[in-house]
Design an enzyme around this catalytic site. Sequence first.
Site, mmCIF file in Angstrom:
data_model
loop_
_atom_site.group_PDB
_atom_site.id
_atom_site.type_symbol
_atom_site.label_atom_id
_atom_site.label_comp_id
_atom_site.label_asym_id
_atom_site.label_seq_id
_atom_site.Cartn_x
_atom_site.Cartn_y
_atom_site.Cartn_z
ATOM 1 N N LYS A 192 -30.636 -84.014 -41.523
ATOM 2 C CA LYS A 192 -30.254 -83.553 -42.856
ATOM 3 C C LYS A 192 -29.069 -82.575 -42.810
ATOM 4 O O LYS A 192 -28.431 -82.345 -43.823
ATOM 5 C CB LYS A 192 -31.450 -82.939 -43.579
HETATM 6 C C1 LIG Z 1 -36.246 -86.123 -44.025
HETATM 7 C C2 LIG Z 1 -36.707 -86.659 -42.713
HETATM 8 C C3 LIG Z 1 -37.020 -88.027 -42.510
HETATM 9 C C4 LIG Z 1 -37.011 -89.027 -43.627
HETATM 10 O O1 LIG Z 1 -35.720 -89.329 -44.084
HETATM 11 P P1 LIG Z 1 -35.528 -90.093 -45.466
HETATM 12 O O2 LIG Z 1 -34.057 -90.167 -45.655
HETATM 13 O O3 LIG Z 1 -36.213 -89.248 -46.510
HETATM 14 O O4 LIG Z 1 -36.176 -91.408 -45.328
HETATM 15 C C5 LIG Z 1 -37.326 -88.459 -41.230
HETATM 16 N N1 LIG Z 1 -37.392 -87.596 -40.209
HETATM 17 C C6 LIG Z 1 -37.125 -86.275 -40.360
HETATM 18 C C7 LIG Z 1 -37.224 -85.395 -39.176
HETATM 19 C C8 LIG Z 1 -36.777 -85.760 -41.607
HETATM 20 O O5 LIG Z 1 -36.521 -84.451 -41.738
#
Ligand SMILES: *Cc1c(COP(=O)(O)O)cnc(C)c1O
Length: 439
Positions: free
Chosen positions: A107
Site C-alpha cells: 500500500k
Molecule cells: C491490503 C492488503 C491486501 C489486500 O489487497 P487488496 O488490494 O485489498 O485486495 C493483501 N495483503 C496485504 C498485506 C494488505 O495489506
Amino acid sequence: MHFYSTNNPNHIVSLKDAVVKGLAPDQGLYMPTEIPVLPKEFFENLPKMSFREIGFEVIGALFIGDLTRDQIKELVDHTLAFDAPLVKVEEDVYALELFHGPTLAFKDFGARFCSKLMAILMEGEERKIRVLVATSGDTGSAVANGFFKVNGVEVIVLYPKGKVSKLQEMQFTTLGENVTALEVDGVFDDCQTLVKQAFSDVELNQKMLLTSANSINVARWIPQCLYYFYAFSRLPKNNKKLAISVPSGNFGNLGAGILAERMGLPIDTFIASTNVNRVVPDFLEGNPFQSKPSVATISNSMDVGNPSNFNRLLALYGNDEKLFREKVKGFYFDDVDTQKAMVQIKEETGYIMDPHGAVGYLGLRNYMKMNPGEYVGIFLETAHPAKFKSVVDETLGIDLPIPERLMAFMKGKKQVLEMGNSFQEFKSFLTTDFTDGHR
Ligand SMILES: *Cc1c(COP(=O)(O)O)cnc(C)c1O
C-alpha cells in the site's frame, strides 16, 4: 484522462475531480473512459529499462493529457523510491516482493503516488488541502508515510486511543511536519463518524478542501499496475505462459494487474487468491456475486466480505462475466493450509512468506499443478513477514528480526493531540490553525 462512474457511464469527470472526490456522488467507482494500449517496442525494451523508466512510460500513456512530462517524472520518481524485487522461490515460481517501502506493505506505492498527485493537481488552489484518515492501524501508517513532507497537503490521522498497537501508532504519531495525529477518546467507529461529518459539513468545506485518500481512490489504485510491468521485465526469458497470483481482500491490487494486462502486458491468467473470505472465488466458480460478513483469519488484511473493487474488475472486462471467469481463476485457503505452506516453503527453500503471500503462493501452486509445465508463475508478496511477526514466529518457530526501518519509528518522539469524540470539538480543531503550533 477522464473517468466515469461504474454506476453511471454518462457521469464523466476530470482526473482532478476523480482524485479529490475519491468516490463518485452516486457511490460508484471511478474508471478510466479509455485504456491506452502500449506499443510493441515498449514491451521489447522493458528488460533494459529501470523501474522508474517503466513507470514514466506507463503513467505517461495514461496521464499525458493532464500533466506535463516534468510532473509525470516528479510523480513517478517520488512513488518508485524503493525496489520491488522478483525473487525465485521454486522452479518457475517467483515472489514479487512489494514490501520494501516505509510501512512494509504494497500500500506504500499507492499512498506515495496519491500524495504527490494531489499536491500537483492542487497547485494554485487557495484553500488548504487536508486529507482526513480514520484508522484502526494500517491505513493511517501507509497514508501518513505516503504524504509525509509532501508540500501543500496536510494529513490528519484520527485513531482510537489505546486501540492500535504501539508499533502501528508510532508509524504515524512520530512523523510531525505535515502529519498531525489526533488521539480520539473513543473507538474506531467514532473516528470514522467524525471524518464523515466533516466531509458533509458545508461551512468547513467552504473554508478548506477536505479529501479522503481512501483505498478506492484512482490515485491509489492506478499506480499499482506499475509493478506488474516491472515484474514481467525482470522475469528470465522463457517460452511459458504467465500466471500471476494476487492475495486479495478488496481486490484493488488484482484490478490494477488487470489494468496492466488491458494496456497490453502479456499476462495469460490471473489467480484471485483469498483466505476463507471467498466471495470472489465463489463468483468465479459460476455463482452469483454475494457479499457475506467477514471472518477473521491470520491473513487479516484480506478479511473482507464485500470487496469494494469488485465492480472495477467487472468493468475492466466490459461487464462480461464470462470473459472475467475465463481470465481470472479463484482459489481460497484456510489458516491451516496457509501455515502448512509457510512451513513447507521455509523448510524446502529457506524463503519466509507472510500469511498473505502464502495465500498467493498456494493459489499459484494449485493452478500450476492443474496445468503442469505450461506456466511460469509470480505471486505477490504483499507484506514483509515481520509485519505479521507473531503469526510468522509461532508458525515457523523462529524469532524474526524486525527490520531497521520499522524499529526506527520506535525511537521517534510521539506527538499527538488528544480529543474527545464530539464533532464540535473536531470542527473547532479544524478551524483553528493548529498546524503552525507544532512546526
Ligand atoms: C491490503 C492488503 C491486501 C489486500 O489487497 P487488496 O488490494 O485489498 O485486495 C493483501 N495483503 C496485504 C498485506 C494488505 O495489506
